[in-house]
Scaffold this active site. Structure first.
Site, short mmCIF file in Angstrom:
data_model
loop_
_atom_site.label_atom_id
_atom_site.label_comp_id
_atom_site.label_asym_id
_atom_site.label_seq_id
_atom_site.Cartn_x
_atom_site.Cartn_y
_atom_site.Cartn_z
N ASN A 45 -47.17 -49.03 -0.09
CA ASN A 45 -48.36 -48.34 0.45
C ASN A 45 -49.48 -49.47 0.45
OD1 ASN A 45 -49.58 -48.73 -2.31
ND2 ASN A 45 -47.87 -47.53 -3.01
N GLY A 47 -54.02 -49.69 0.20
CA GLY A 47 -55.39 -49.12 0.09
C GLY A 47 -56.17 -50.11 -0.03
N GLN A 49 -57.56 -51.48 -2.53
CA GLN A 49 -57.34 -52.66 -3.57
C GLN A 49 -56.03 -53.45 -3.33
OE1 GLN A 49 -58.45 -49.30 -4.78
NE2 GLN A 49 -60.22 -50.45 -4.30
N VAL A 52 -48.98 -52.89 -1.38
CA VAL A 52 -47.83 -52.99 -2.41
C VAL A 52 -46.54 -52.97 -1.56
CG1 VAL A 52 -46.78 -51.83 -4.69
CG2 VAL A 52 -49.55 -51.86 -4.03
N ASP A 164 -61.12 -44.11 -13.84
CA ASP A 164 -60.68 -43.82 -12.45
C ASP A 164 -59.32 -43.12 -12.48
OD1 ASP A 164 -60.89 -43.75 -9.81
OD2 ASP A 164 -59.91 -45.66 -9.32
#
Length: 390
Positions: A45, A47, A49, A52, A164
């Site tokens: 995945n 995103g 941040q 991965v 979070d």
């Protein structure tokens, strides 16, 4: 995409890096420069941040997840987030918190330092996928909530508020073991709770009322998030799907009811005026918010309090608008719906060493200074670990 490292003749020198181009589902490419011990990289995945991938570790024989932090030195905020995540992942240790196995940079000096990689244990799914694909029985619901609570109790005991928590930041495996990850927004716990979340950008749906309305906050923001996630696991839909901050508050108070004067009187003048200006709303019955039909009734076990009524009671106490009256993590762990799993070594595990320095986080540092701090931390890790062989 599956890639093997290039072979150097008859043998492979594991004590060096090699480069792999990874293509995500949108055909965007990301370059990974990693030790040769990691092979068969496959995109998992991506995103805001980071990206991965999964990989096989030739040294341990196990599959791992490798996260490349996404442009950590693009802005001061992303650099601070990378610093927090790195420090906390290298110091916080608990069975329900994702374990860092390795960390490294292929860049040999501060002048060339651009990339940070985190190697973690590989989990099968994130909770978001599970919640929206499967209807969970009472035993699994109870066990998942218990493990979330164990993780945040350990964080709080170690002086950290996660800030979070959301389904996509929680991972599970096929044995229903659950682990919390992503500490980029975590903050040191402040005993007098005098901090406000001026730069707090947690996913809106899981934001506590005190955050939305600008109050000082405590570790109970994490309990609110767990309550929202628990309701979502039962209902298979987000409980408070606000479009913006105002709509988020509207979604909350129209379901849970207009807050008490005790709570409103603590708000700042403009927030209090706004809340008082709204049409008063009675709280909806919890049986309407989380109806019986959303549970697997045949999996109820009244003998150990695994029933819809007991589950709703736990959700109700975690989703109290006034944080002073909301359950603490200890209250939740002692609730009948999760207490059957209680193990002292999980609930009261010794606090982790916590080198996360709140003063550094609040310091007015330049981007270059943040970069140097992170570089020093990565170098410290690499000095203490043989990243090619351990």
């Amino acid at each position: 995409m599956e890639v093997d490292p290039p072979s150097n003749g008859n043998s492979m020198n594991l004590d060096e890096f090699y480069q792999v181009n990874i293509r995500d589902t949108n055909t965007t490419e990301s370059t990974f420069k990693i030790p040769r011990r990691y092979v068969h990289l496959e995109f998992l995945n991506a995103g805001a941040q980071g990206t991965v991938v999964s990989a096989d570790d030739l040294i341990t024989g196990k599959k791992v997840a490798i996260k490349k932090l996404q442009q950590p030195f693009l802005m001061t905020m992303s650099a601070k987030r990378a610093y927090r995540e790195f420090i906390l992942l290298t110091t916080i240790k608990h069975p329900n918190i994702i374990r860092l196995l390795n960390a490294f940079t292929p860049d040999p000096s501060l002048a060339t330092f651009e990339e940070v990689y985190l190697v973690m244990e590989l989990m099968t799914h994130n909770l978001h996928e599970v919640v929206h694909k499967l209807k969970l029985d009472h035993k699994t619901l109870s066990f998942f909530v218990y493990q979330m609570l164990c993780a945040i109790k350990h964080l709080h005991n170690s002086g950290v508020i996660h800030r979070d928590l959301k389904p996509s930041n929680i991972v599970v495996n096929d044995k229903c073991v659950l682990k919390v990850l992503d500490f980029g927004l975590a903050r040191k716990k402040n005993v007098d709770t005098a901090m406000r979340m001026s730069d707090y950008v947690v996913t809106r749906y899981y934001r506590a009322p005190e955050v939305i309305l600008g109050l000082a906050y405590s570790e109970k923001v994490d309990i609110w998030s767990v309550g929202c996630i628990f309701a979502e696991m039962i209902n298979h839909s987000v409980l408070f799907p606000g479009r913006d901050r105002i709509d988020q508050w509207t979604k909350i108070y129209t379901v849970l009811g207009t807050p008490s004067d005790e709570f409103v009187n603590r708000l700042g003048q403009s927030a209090a005026m706004y809340v008082r200006s709204l049409v008063r709303a009675p709280p909806k019955p919890m049986t309407e918010i989380i109806p019986d039909s959303n549970f697997l009734t045949e999996t109820e076990n009244p003998r150990v309090h695994l029933t819809a009524q007991v589950a709703r009671n736990l959700v109700e106490n975690m989703l109290i608008i006034n944080p002073d009256r909301r359950y603490s993590v200890e209250d939740a762990l002692n609730h009948a719906y999760v207490k059957l799993w209680f193990k002292d070594d999980e609930v009261n595990a010794p606090a982790s060493e916590n080198r996360y320095d709140q003063e550094i986080d609040f310091a007015d540092k330049t981007l270059q200074e943040w970069k140097q701090l992170i570089y020093q931390e990565v170098q410290r890790f690499q000095r203490d670990h043989n990243i090619f062989r351990d």
